[in-house]
Design a protein around this motif. Structure first.
Motif, PDB file in Angstrom:
ATOM      1  N   ARG A 238       0.835  -1.207   0.000  1.00 24.36           N
ATOM      2  CA  ARG A 238       0.000   0.000   0.000  1.00 24.36           C
ATOM      3  C   ARG A 238       0.868   1.255   0.000  1.00 24.36           C
ATOM      4  NH1 ARG A 238      -3.026  -0.855   5.406  1.00 24.36           N
ATOM      5  NH2 ARG A 238      -0.990  -1.717   5.866  1.00 24.36           N
ATOM      6  N   ALA A 239       0.271   2.373  -0.321  1.00 25.12           N
ATOM      7  CA  ALA A 239       0.999   3.650  -0.279  1.00 25.12           C
ATOM      8  C   ALA A 239       1.402   3.993   1.150  1.00 25.12           C
ATOM      9  CB  ALA A 239       0.148   4.767  -0.867  1.00 25.12           C
ATOM     10  N   LEU A 240       0.504   3.730   2.108  1.00 22.94           N
ATOM     11  CA  LEU A 240       0.743   4.047   3.519  1.00 22.94           C
ATOM     12  C   LEU A 240       0.154   2.955   4.400  1.00 22.94           C
ATOM     13  CD1 LEU A 240      -0.499   7.768   3.601  1.00 22.94           C
ATOM     14  CD2 LEU A 240       1.884   7.006   3.677  1.00 22.94           C
ATOM     15  N   PRO A 241       0.782   2.700   5.537  1.00 26.27           N
ATOM     16  CA  PRO A 241       0.087   1.868   6.524  1.00 26.27           C
ATOM     17  C   PRO A 241      -0.925   2.749   7.258  1.00 26.27           C
ATOM     18  CG  PRO A 241       2.178   2.577   7.420  1.00 26.27           C
ATOM     19  CD  PRO A 241       2.104   3.109   6.008  1.00 26.27           C
ATOM     20  N   GLU A 242      -1.896   2.119   7.887  1.00 23.23           N
ATOM     21  CA  GLU A 242      -2.814   2.861   8.746  1.00 23.23           C
ATOM     22  C   GLU A 242      -2.295   2.781  10.171  1.00 23.23           C
ATOM     23  OE1 GLU A 242      -7.056   2.290   8.098  1.00 23.23           O
ATOM     24  OE2 GLU A 242      -6.537   1.172   6.273  1.00 23.23           O
ATOM     25  N   ARG A 243      -2.641   3.741  10.985  1.00 27.60           N
ATOM     26  CA  ARG A 243      -2.191   3.740  12.386  1.00 27.60           C
ATOM     27  C   ARG A 243      -2.627   2.460  13.085  1.00 27.60           C
ATOM     28  NH1 ARG A 243      -0.914   2.525  16.525  1.00 27.60           N
ATOM     29  NH2 ARG A 243      -0.710   3.685  18.445  1.00 27.60           N
ATOM     30  N   ARG A 244      -3.819   1.963  12.749  1.00 27.43           N
ATOM     31  CA  ARG A 244      -4.337   0.758  13.389  1.00 27.43           C
ATOM     32  C   ARG A 244      -3.568  -0.511  13.002  1.00 27.43           C
ATOM     33  NH1 ARG A 244     -10.053  -0.095  10.229  1.00 27.43           N
ATOM     34  NH2 ARG A 244      -9.109  -0.538   8.220  1.00 27.43           N
TER      35      ARG A 244
END
Length: 139
Positions: free
Chosen positions: A19-25
């Motif tokens: 993915r472009a970014l991980p999520e904080r969760r």
């Protein structure tokens, strides 16, 4: 970048996957144990792109001479001539990519010290909502 910050970036990369970014969760609190004390979690507040500290580690509090938890960086930093701190967060959000900065010999808490900061954006679809920051003395 020191070994601790490199390891933090590796964790971010692992959680990001393809993915472009991980999520904080995607991160569990206990996974941050090796960096406890040296982390800040900063929430990006829209639409004005303000940066609110939701967690400041004890070492970070020591470096800055005060606890910024719950406060917006743009309120705290720009007044004291540290507007470049806020600008580095804006750049991290604009890029939606890790941002590393070495801060040469600034006086924090009355002590001259150079700091290395690694800013790791989290969010969804290149929209950053959180920045995980590792901060260590240089050298």
């Amino acid at each position: 970048m020191n070994d601790r910050l490199s390891a933090l970036r590796a964790l971010w990369e692992e959680r990001r996957g393809d993915r472009a970014l991980p999520e904080r969760r995607d991160f569990l609190a206990e996974e941050f144990r090796p960096w406890f004390g040296h982390l800040c979690i900063v929430r990006v507040e829209e639409p004005a792109a303000r940066f609110r500290v939701t967690l400041a580690g004890l070492e970070v509090v020591r470096y800055y001479g005060r606890d910024l938890t719950g406060r917006c960086l743009d309120d705290e930093m720009s007044v004291e001539g540290f507007g470049w701190v806020v600008e580095s967060y804006r750049e991290c959000v604009r890029r939606a990519a890790p941002y590393c900065a070495s801060v040469p010999a600034l006086a924090f808490n009355g002590t001259a010290m150079a700091l290395n900061r690694l800013m790791l954006p989290c969010g969804r679809d290149c929209r950053v909502d959180t920045v995980i920051v590792g901060i260590y003395p240089a050298g």
